[in-house]
Design a protein around this motif. Structure first.
Motif, short mmCIF file in Angstrom:
data_model
loop_
_atom_site.label_atom_id
_atom_site.label_comp_id
_atom_site.label_asym_id
_atom_site.label_seq_id
_atom_site.Cartn_x
_atom_site.Cartn_y
_atom_site.Cartn_z
N THR A 225 -43.10 26.01 92.28
CA THR A 225 -43.14 25.28 93.54
C THR A 225 -42.81 26.14 94.75
OG1 THR A 225 -40.81 24.67 93.40
CG2 THR A 225 -42.38 23.20 92.33
N ARG A 438 -48.75 25.64 103.37
CA ARG A 438 -48.52 24.27 103.86
C ARG A 438 -49.40 23.93 105.04
NH1 ARG A 438 -42.24 23.48 104.75
NH2 ARG A 438 -42.99 21.39 105.33
N LYS A 476 -43.39 17.33 94.66
CA LYS A 476 -42.38 18.17 95.32
C LYS A 476 -41.02 18.00 94.66
CE LYS A 476 -42.41 18.09 99.78
NZ LYS A 476 -42.24 17.57 101.16
N ASN A 499 -46.28 16.79 97.28
CA ASN A 499 -46.60 17.96 98.09
C ASN A 499 -47.77 17.73 99.04
OD1 ASN A 499 -44.71 20.03 97.35
ND2 ASN A 499 -45.70 20.13 95.35
#
Length: 577
Positions: A225, A438, A476, A499
């Protein structure tokens, strides 16, 4: 506006503390604002643990910010407790004088107005700058000489190796209880145990590490992650590589290495024993014992909702352990009394069915809108990190030059500083890569394509590693709570954050963990500028302050969704081992 600049080189800097500099600056601001309406605001700039002899302005982030604000005429006066806070480098002083005089910015060292345009003042401050630079150079030279002199006299410097403490005279002194641990390590190694086996023995018998006495925390990055988590130094366990370094360390046979010399210190291990253990060390690498390997789908993303620590998968070839359990319940000193373990195959099967075998869930992901506010904030953070990367690279170049300086190359502090900067650069690279990822995901079309690919990649016969990557790409964090309601019924509550979209789902299940009920789902932030504007208006109506960082209110969704419930059969439970 008044700019208050504060700087301190580090803990050994004998100048005023940052707090003292701030207090003196604010006291001066109050006196100045009482005399002139022009100074009704102030800004504080702080460079903590940064040397004043840096050659480039950008090597000092807040000084660079002050410099920029003076050039923009945002700052019209500058306060410092003394000139040495501005610089210990004549080049920087000349640049500072130029930007101040060019923008007619007033200068108040220790609260006294000093006209930098006056030739006499220019001369005096240049002499002071040269004196500051000389002081910095002489101090550095003295520190190096003092360290060398102290080392040759057997005195300590910096963090001492495990097994030693600093005596009143500043010399190496053996810590008896830690010395016994050192002897145990050497005995175990001498008898053929590998370093990782030795670490297991020390951990199982509850021996504390050196870090257990330190305050603060350290960071770890999950390889799936990339999430950074903090862990208390008190929780640090013995590790094989640490044991290896201790066995190789000559200090334990009474020889501390300083540059190219060996200096006598109190020994814990006889030299003949030290030599024998090190001779066998390579052979012992193979003797680490049989290691059981198991597959855990959720390690790294599942946490306890009671204490905040990780839930970790636990399986044993013998016994009944086959569950995710809160690490806060681990012996010898459990810290979490509220959590409960959850069946490993049941929660992993639930996650798979929830993510990949529910068309409504898939449809919801594909129809999510972009969060424009988050995207804008992420781009700002990315820009700041990229600017900081340039500063770090410059610092690395300076540190690298010092490594090749004949007078500095063997100084352990220089090497330590160089390695510290390299580590910062690597961490910064990781953070930049994460932000870039992101930002890409925040783009609606890119996100939709990625979600579609994740679902396309999932098949019934997918291998464990590929499945774990898909699960960690979507989830997440999973937060677990064990609760008791008003009538005494006990149940698990699972909160899942994702996420790729800004929603949160909450599920409940009882002890059997076969039927999982969707209790609610929440939108964590507005997804359009229109929604954000509505939240701004509401905040103003409620009398709340709204600034540029306002991200809106968290809004409840449509509550529980029957079509998101998950029902398991015992026959279909997955077992990756």
């Amino acid at each position: 506006m008044l700019g208050i600049y504060c700087r301190r080189s580090g803990s050994k800097d004998t100048s005023a503390s940052i707090e003292t500099q701030k207090e003196e600056g604010l006291t001066f601001y109050k006196s100045l604002s009482a005399k002139s309406l022009e100074f009704d605001k102030y800004e504080i700039y702080v460079d903590d643990s940064i040397s004043g002899n840096m050659d480039e302005i950008k090597d000092r982030p807040d000084f660079a910010r002050l410099y920029d604000d003076i050039s923009k005429k945002k700052i019209t006066a500058v306060y410092v407790i003394d000139q040495s806070r501005i610089e210990r480098n004549s080049k920087i002083w000349n640049l500072f004088v130029h930007i101040m005089t060019s923008n007619k910015c007033l200068y108040y060292p220790n609260g006294q107005l000093l006209d930098l345009d006056d030739p006499n003042n220019k001369f005096v401050t240049q002499v002071m700058s040269a004196a500051n630079e000389l002081y910095s150079s002489l101090t550095s030279q003295k520190v190096k000489l003092a360290h060398t002199k102290n080392a040759k006299q057997g005195k300590t410097h910096g963090i001492l190796p495990y097994g030693y403490k600093r005596s009143k005279e500043g010399l190496y002194e053996i810590v008896p209880e830690e010395a016994e641990v050192i002897k145990k390590i050497y005995d175990l190694s001498f008898n053929g145990n590998g370093t990782y086996t030795i670490a297991k023995v020390l951990n199982s018998e509850g021996y504390p590490t050196k870090f257990n006495d330190f305050k603060g925390s350290f960071k770890r990055i999950d390889k799936y992650t990339k999430v950074v988590t903090k862990h208390s130094n008190k929780a640090v366990k013995w590790r094989g590589n640490v044991i290896y370094g201790m066995i190789k360390n000559t200090v334990y046979k009474g020889k501390r290495k300083w540059k190219d010399e060996y200096i006598d210190v109190p020994k814990i291990i006889e030299e003949s024993k030290w030599e024998a253990v090190n001779k066998n060390l390579k052979k012992n690498k193979k003797n680490v014992g049989k290691r059981e390997e198991y597959n855990y789908l959720l390690n790294g993303i599942i946490y306890c909702g009671h204490c905040g620590k990780e839930y970790r998968g636990k399986k044993r070839p013998k016994g009944t352990d086959n569950a995710y359990k809160c690490s806060g319940r681990r012996p010898p000193v459990p810290t979490c009394n509220s959590s409960r373990g959850i069946s490993l195959p049941k929660i992993e099967t639930f996650i798979i069915k929830h993510l990949f075998q529910n068309e409504k869930f898939k449809e919801g992901l594909l129809n999510q809108k972009s969060n424009l506010v988050e995207s804008s904030n992420l781009k700002t953070k990315l820009n700041n990190l990229q600017n900081f990367s340039e500063i770090l690279q410059k610092r690395l170049e300076v540190a690298n030059e010092r490594l090749y300086d004949p007078d500095l190359k063997d100084d352990p502090l220089v090497k330590e500083g160089y390695l510290k900067i390299k580590n910062q650069i690597e961490q910064n690279k990781d953070q930049i890569a994460t932000l870039q990822e992101r930002i890409a995901v925040a783009d609606e079309e890119i996100r939709r394509n990625r979600i579609k690919k994740i679902f396309d990649d999932y098949t019934e016969d997918i291998d464990f590693t590929s499945l774990k990557i898909l699960v960690h790409s979507l989830i997440k964090k999973v937060e677990v709570r064990w609760l008791i309601n008003g009538v005494g019924s006990r149940y698990f509550m699972f909160q899942i954050d994702y996420n790729l979209f800004d929603e949160r789902f909450i599920f409940a299940t009882n002890r059997t963990a076969l039927n999982w009920y969707n209790m609610s789902h929440y939108s964590t932030a507005p997804k359009t500028e229109e929604e954000l504007e509505e939240d701004r208006e509401l905040a103003k109506y409620l009398g709340l302050e709204v600034d540029d960082n306002f991200e809106g209110f968290e809004e409840a969704g449509s509550g529980s969704r029957m079509d998101f419930n998950v029902y398991l059969n015992r026959e279909e439970l997955v077992d990756f081992d």
